[in-house]
Design a protein around this motif. Structure first.
Motif, mmCIF file in Angstrom:
data_model
loop_
_atom_site.group_PDB
_atom_site.id
_atom_site.type_symbol
_atom_site.label_atom_id
_atom_site.label_comp_id
_atom_site.label_asym_id
_atom_site.label_seq_id
_atom_site.Cartn_x
_atom_site.Cartn_y
_atom_site.Cartn_z
ATOM 1 N N ILE A 33 0.831 -1.196 0.000
ATOM 2 C CA ILE A 33 0.000 0.000 0.000
ATOM 3 C C ILE A 33 0.870 1.253 0.000
ATOM 4 C CG2 ILE A 33 -1.878 -1.191 1.191
ATOM 5 C CD1 ILE A 33 -1.160 0.297 3.728
ATOM 6 N N ASP A 34 0.352 2.312 -0.610
ATOM 7 C CA ASP A 34 1.052 3.597 -0.624
ATOM 8 C C ASP A 34 0.386 4.547 0.372
ATOM 9 O OD1 ASP A 34 -1.289 4.451 -1.869
ATOM 10 O OD2 ASP A 34 -0.408 4.369 -3.883
ATOM 11 N N ASN A 74 5.787 1.463 0.595
ATOM 12 C CA ASN A 74 6.850 1.451 1.586
ATOM 13 C C ASN A 74 6.521 0.493 2.710
ATOM 14 O OD1 ASN A 74 8.584 2.403 3.880
ATOM 15 N ND2 ASN A 74 9.206 3.890 2.333
ATOM 16 N N ASN A 75 7.533 -0.200 3.209
ATOM 17 C CA ASN A 75 7.330 -1.149 4.294
ATOM 18 C C ASN A 75 6.990 -0.476 5.621
ATOM 19 O OD1 ASN A 75 7.551 -3.699 3.134
ATOM 20 N ND2 ASN A 75 9.780 -3.727 3.281
ATOM 21 N N ARG A 76 7.124 0.838 5.692
ATOM 22 C CA ARG A 76 6.865 1.494 6.982
ATOM 23 C C ARG A 76 5.422 1.293 7.426
ATOM 24 N NH1 ARG A 76 7.344 5.835 3.371
ATOM 25 N NH2 ARG A 76 5.494 7.123 3.098
ATOM 26 N N TYR A 77 4.496 1.092 6.485
ATOM 27 C CA TYR A 77 3.090 0.935 6.869
ATOM 28 C C TYR A 77 2.835 -0.417 7.514
ATOM 29 C CZ TYR A 77 2.673 4.995 3.861
ATOM 30 O OH TYR A 77 2.841 6.227 3.300
ATOM 31 N N ILE A 78 3.410 -1.489 6.949
ATOM 32 C CA ILE A 78 3.230 -2.792 7.569
ATOM 33 C C ILE A 78 4.000 -2.867 8.881
ATOM 34 C CG2 ILE A 78 5.128 -3.977 6.362
ATOM 35 C CD1 ILE A 78 3.325 -6.426 6.169
ATOM 36 N N GLU A 79 5.121 -2.156 8.974
ATOM 37 C CA GLU A 79 5.881 -2.128 10.217
ATOM 38 C C GLU A 79 5.127 -1.381 11.320
ATOM 39 O OE1 GLU A 79 9.428 -0.315 8.845
ATOM 40 O OE2 GLU A 79 10.211 -2.135 7.873
ATOM 41 N N ARG A 80 4.290 -0.423 10.934
ATOM 42 C CA ARG A 80 3.539 0.356 11.916
ATOM 43 C C ARG A 80 2.186 -0.255 12.277
ATOM 44 N NH1 ARG A 80 3.573 6.223 9.276
ATOM 45 N NH2 ARG A 80 1.557 6.246 10.339
ATOM 46 N N PHE A 81 1.830 -1.361 11.611
ATOM 47 C CA PHE A 81 0.481 -1.902 11.786
ATOM 48 C C PHE A 81 0.188 -2.248 13.237
ATOM 49 C CE2 PHE A 81 -2.728 -5.263 11.794
ATOM 50 C CZ PHE A 81 -3.707 -4.694 10.997
ATOM 51 N N ARG A 82 1.121 -2.895 13.925
ATOM 52 C CA ARG A 82 0.878 -3.297 15.309
ATOM 53 C C ARG A 82 0.645 -2.061 16.188
ATOM 54 N NH1 ARG A 82 4.950 -7.026 18.825
ATOM 55 N NH2 ARG A 82 5.218 -7.881 16.734
ATOM 56 N N GLU A 83 1.438 -1.030 15.973
ATOM 57 C CA GLU A 83 1.274 0.195 16.769
ATOM 58 C C GLU A 83 -0.021 0.923 16.414
ATOM 59 O OE1 GLU A 83 3.469 4.555 17.200
ATOM 60 O OE2 GLU A 83 4.551 2.863 16.331
ATOM 61 N N ASP A 84 -0.337 0.987 15.131
ATOM 62 C CA ASP A 84 -1.533 1.722 14.695
ATOM 63 C C ASP A 84 -2.802 1.120 15.277
ATOM 64 O OD1 ASP A 84 -0.096 3.529 13.228
ATOM 65 O OD2 ASP A 84 -0.425 2.537 11.306
ATOM 66 N N TYR A 85 -2.870 -0.207 15.333
ATOM 67 C CA TYR A 85 -4.132 -0.869 15.699
ATOM 68 C C TYR A 85 -4.023 -1.740 16.954
ATOM 69 C CZ TYR A 85 -5.307 0.641 10.999
ATOM 70 O OH TYR A 85 -5.527 1.401 9.872
ATOM 71 N N GLU A 86 -2.904 -1.595 17.671
ATOM 72 C CA GLU A 86 -2.685 -2.410 18.869
ATOM 73 C C GLU A 86 -2.911 -3.889 18.528
ATOM 74 O OE1 GLU A 86 -5.239 -0.877 21.883
ATOM 75 O OE2 GLU A 86 -4.266 1.073 21.941
ATOM 76 N N ALA A 87 -2.324 -4.304 17.434
ATOM 77 C CA ALA A 87 -2.595 -5.622 16.863
ATOM 78 C C ALA A 87 -1.577 -6.656 17.316
ATOM 79 C CB ALA A 87 -2.596 -5.533 15.339
ATOM 80 N N SER A 88 -1.993 -7.902 17.328
ATOM 81 C CA SER A 88 -1.083 -9.024 17.533
ATOM 82 C C SER A 88 -0.626 -9.511 16.165
ATOM 83 C CB SER A 88 -1.778 -10.153 18.302
ATOM 84 O OG SER A 88 -2.914 -10.615 17.583
ATOM 85 N N ILE A 89 0.510 -10.198 16.127
ATOM 86 C CA ILE A 89 1.081 -10.649 14.858
ATOM 87 C C ILE A 89 1.248 -12.160 14.874
ATOM 88 C CG2 ILE A 89 3.115 -10.602 13.360
ATOM 89 C CD1 ILE A 89 3.544 -7.743 14.077
ATOM 90 N N SER A 90 0.818 -12.804 13.804
ATOM 91 C CA SER A 90 1.026 -14.234 13.609
ATOM 92 C C SER A 90 1.880 -14.422 12.361
ATOM 93 C CB SER A 90 -0.309 -14.967 13.438
ATOM 94 O OG SER A 90 -1.112 -14.851 14.606
ATOM 95 N N PHE A 91 2.871 -15.272 12.436
ATOM 96 C CA PHE A 91 3.770 -15.504 11.303
ATOM 97 C C PHE A 91 3.355 -16.779 10.567
ATOM 98 C CE2 PHE A 91 6.261 -12.896 14.201
ATOM 99 C CZ PHE A 91 6.796 -11.954 13.338
#
Length: 204
Positions: A33-34, A74-91
């Motif tokens: 995403i841009d 830019n990867n900065r958006y996916i890197e900020r996803f957890r902070e933006d939405y207080e999200a958990s991450i699954s790999f």
């Protein structure tokens, strides 16, 4: 809607009208995403809204696969996803199509990149195929290379044109196709019911 300047009669805002009845948002390929798309997703999800005004959002993405820098993704958006939405991450790290040799080569190559989200979670072969030969079907079929990943060393003077690289890749592909065709002919000659299809050499 992005600027919050447009109101719709009978609704608090355009977002409420568009998303009435929806509770979830799924965004695929989030690494691509841009800025405009990021702002749109944020507005739809209600990132700046009160708790009861937010939608549940799930994003699927891989920072190793960002290939649209030419349109300012830019990867900065996916890197900020957890902070933006207080999200958990699954790999999601299981690979269901490539051989172990391909997976290991890919991990070694991509591991040269710094600040990766999956740095501690490398891709692995799925559990059902862990006991198969490392080179997949080509371990037995290709006596010369046994399914190993081939590195093509091309004269640097060809970089501007890339023709030698393309020719070398095509020669190797033709060699693999001939091996595959020979296997099918042997199977058919022995009366086997194996399907007459040519497998993609890079995915077995």
């Amino acid at each position: 809607m992005l600027e919050g300047k447009r109101n719709v009669e009978g609704e608090d805002n355009l977002r409420e009208q568009l998303l009435r009845g929806y509770r979830y948002i799924l965004v695929d390929e989030y690494q691509d995403i841009d800025d405009l798309q990021y702002r749109l997703v944020s507005a739809l999800a209600g990132r700046h809204a009160e708790e009861d005004g937010r939608l549940c959002i799930m994003a699927v993405g891989d920072d190793d696969q960002n290939i649209y820098a030419w349109r300012d993704t830019n990867n900065r958006y996916i890197e900020r996803f957890r902070e933006d939405y207080e999200a958990s991450i699954s790999f999601l790290v299981d690979n269901y199509r490539s051989s172990l040799r391909i997976i290991e080569a890919a991990n070694q190559l991509i591991g040269q990149n710094s600040a990766r989200l999956k740095e501690a979670n490398p891709i692995r072969i799925d559990r059902a195929r862990q006991e198969l030969p490392a080179g997949g079907l080509w371990e037995e079929q290709d006596k010369q290379r046994k399914g190993r990943v081939l590195r093509l060393l091309i004269d640097p003077s060809d970089r501007e044109h890339g023709n030698l690289q393309a020719q070398a890749a095509m020669l190797e592909l033709e060699r693999l196709l001939m091996l595959e065709q020979g296997r099918l002919e042997r199977l058919c000659g022995s009366g086997s019911d194996a399907p007459l299809s040519v497998a993609n050499p890079g995915l077995v």
